[in-house]
Design an enzyme around this catalytic site. Structure first.
Site, short mmCIF file in Angstrom:
data_model
loop_
_atom_site.label_atom_id
_atom_site.label_comp_id
_atom_site.label_asym_id
_atom_site.label_seq_id
_atom_site.Cartn_x
_atom_site.Cartn_y
_atom_site.Cartn_z
CD GLU A 185 -2.80 -1.33 2.50
OE1 GLU A 185 -2.69 -0.48 3.29
OE2 GLU A 185 -3.50 -2.09 2.62
CD GLU A 304 -4.27 -8.10 1.64
OE1 GLU A 304 -5.19 -7.44 2.30
OE2 GLU A 304 -3.24 -7.83 1.63
#
Ligand code: XIL
Length: 396
Positions: A185, A304
């Protein structure tokens, strides 16, 4: 009270009442429209029949793909029923907490010069004993940092602390890892509002080391374990809204810049935390993004995956159909890209999902984002993933 004041108060009262009724009408209309929109997401006649009988692990393997999930160490050692199901369905294990600096009740990094590998070692051993691939998540992130990090790390020692962490952790499992999320991220949460041309997220790593922290992290990891696939992992690239489009471009720009530098990045990880209530799933824009990532000679992992159902209707049959449809529609696009090598869900069963905490339903009902329900039975989401794997093309 004067006649004037009396009239004014009456007018105000009537206006206020009118406004309340109006507001009430508007909010009722809004909730009716929302319900209609959500019901429209449901197709009671959609077919989720699975014709090939295989576990998700086996369905994936037959196509040269990997399917698996994340889990917590305590779930694997304390919940035997879950552990057995996990081994049956998953070909790869990703620690949800145990390889982060600090997450949940796990503290890999108790101090600047301390490591506690007890839980991570336990998960690595569980993977090898059960012939599961093992995936590391995540080395460098702005979240899940221990309390001492903010007090200790500064301009003078950030590079040494990063190097020490990556060399020690990656070095410990060298040769045993399928892949590592080296950096997680790094693009701004809202890249549209970012003041930076590279749209990088303002993290302590960026602050102390500059934008080259990403390249540095990958180089240290590659030196520590030349065998591991090194992954840049991020989220928010799935839909057709402006923020997703800008984020896709920012990630592409980052990956291009890393490849031009010769950074040892081997793959993009797409988290794929999908929104079950979204009307903005535009297959073409996602497909084009995957094509452009693949053109950079990068593999792609879905890392994910789950489907957030907090805004979906309460009825379980409706909710499960919409969630399953979201899985199958998304996987139909991503598995069409040959560079996609793995589909990993963030958890395996609704019995253990981080969405219960992070995206709970306002009606208090349990969330249902994953392939297995809380009793570990297959849901339509399981069928959707199995169908997607079975319909995908073989990866040599
Ligand atoms: C989450 C875990 O599931 C939570 O238990 C923890 O409290 C916070 O992190 N994207 C990521 C994962 O890359 O590491 C996050 O996992 C979920 C979002």
């Amino acid at each position: 009270m004067s006649q004037y004041n009396f009239l004014t108060r009456r007018l105000l009262f009537k206006f206020g009442l009118g406004a309340l009724v109006g507001f009430g009408t508007v909010s009722t209309a809004k909730s009716i429209l929302l319900n209609r929109r959500l019901q429209a997401l449901d197709n009671p006649h959609r077919d989720f029949t699975v014709t090939e009988h295989c576990s998700l692990k086996e369905c994936a393997r037959k196509k040269g793909l990997i399917y698996g999930g994340s889990a917590r160490y305590e779930q694997l050692i304390e919940d035997r029923q879950f552990a057995e199901q996990f081994i049956q369905e998953s070909g790869i294990l990703v620690p949800e907490w145990e390889l982060k600096w600090s997450a949940g009740n796990k503290l890999l990094r108790p101090g600047p010069d301390e490591f506690d590998f007890s839980a991570a070692d336990g998960m690595a051993d569980f993977a090898s004993k059960n012939n599961l691939l093992f995936r590391g998540h995540t080395l460098i992130w702005h979240e899940s940092l221990p309390k001492w990090f903010q007090e200790v790390v500064n301009y003078d020692n950030a590079k040494q602390i990063m190097e020490h962490h990556i060399k020690t952790v990656v070095g410990r499992y060298a040769g045993r890892m399928h892949s590592w999320d080296v950096v997680n991220e790094a693009i701004a949460y809202d890249p549209i509002k970012s003041k930076r041309a590279d749209r990088l997220r303002e993290t302590p790593w960026l602050k102390f080391l500059g934008p080259d922290y990403i390249d540095l992290a990958f180089r240290i990891a590659a030196a520590a374990d030349p065998k591991a696939m090194l992954v840049y992992n991020d989220f928010g690239v799935d839909y057709g809204d402006t923020m997703s489009r800008v984020k896709r471009q920012a990630i592409l720009d980052l990956l291009k810049s890393l490849k031009e530098k010769g950074t040892p990045v081997h793959a993009l990880g797409i988290q794929a935390h999908l929104k079950g209530d979204s009307n903005y799933f535009y297959p073409k824009s996602l497909r084009q993004f995957l094509r452009e990532v693949a053109k950079l000679d990068l593999k792609i992992l879905i890392t994910e995956m789950d489907v957030i159902d907090k805004k979906l209707p309460a009825a379980i049959d409706v909710r499960d159909r919409i969630v399953a449809g979201a899985y199958e529609d998304y996987l139909a696009v991503v598995l069409d890209e040959p560079a996609v090598i793995a589909v990993i869900t963030w958890g395996l069963s609704d019995r253990y999902t981080y969405l219960s905490e992070y995206h709970p339903r306002t009606d208090g009902k349990s969330v249902r984002p994953l392939p297995l329900d809380t009793t570990l039975k297959h849901k339509l989401a399981w069928n959707a993933i199995a169908r997607s794997l079975n319909h995908s093309t073989y990866r040599p």
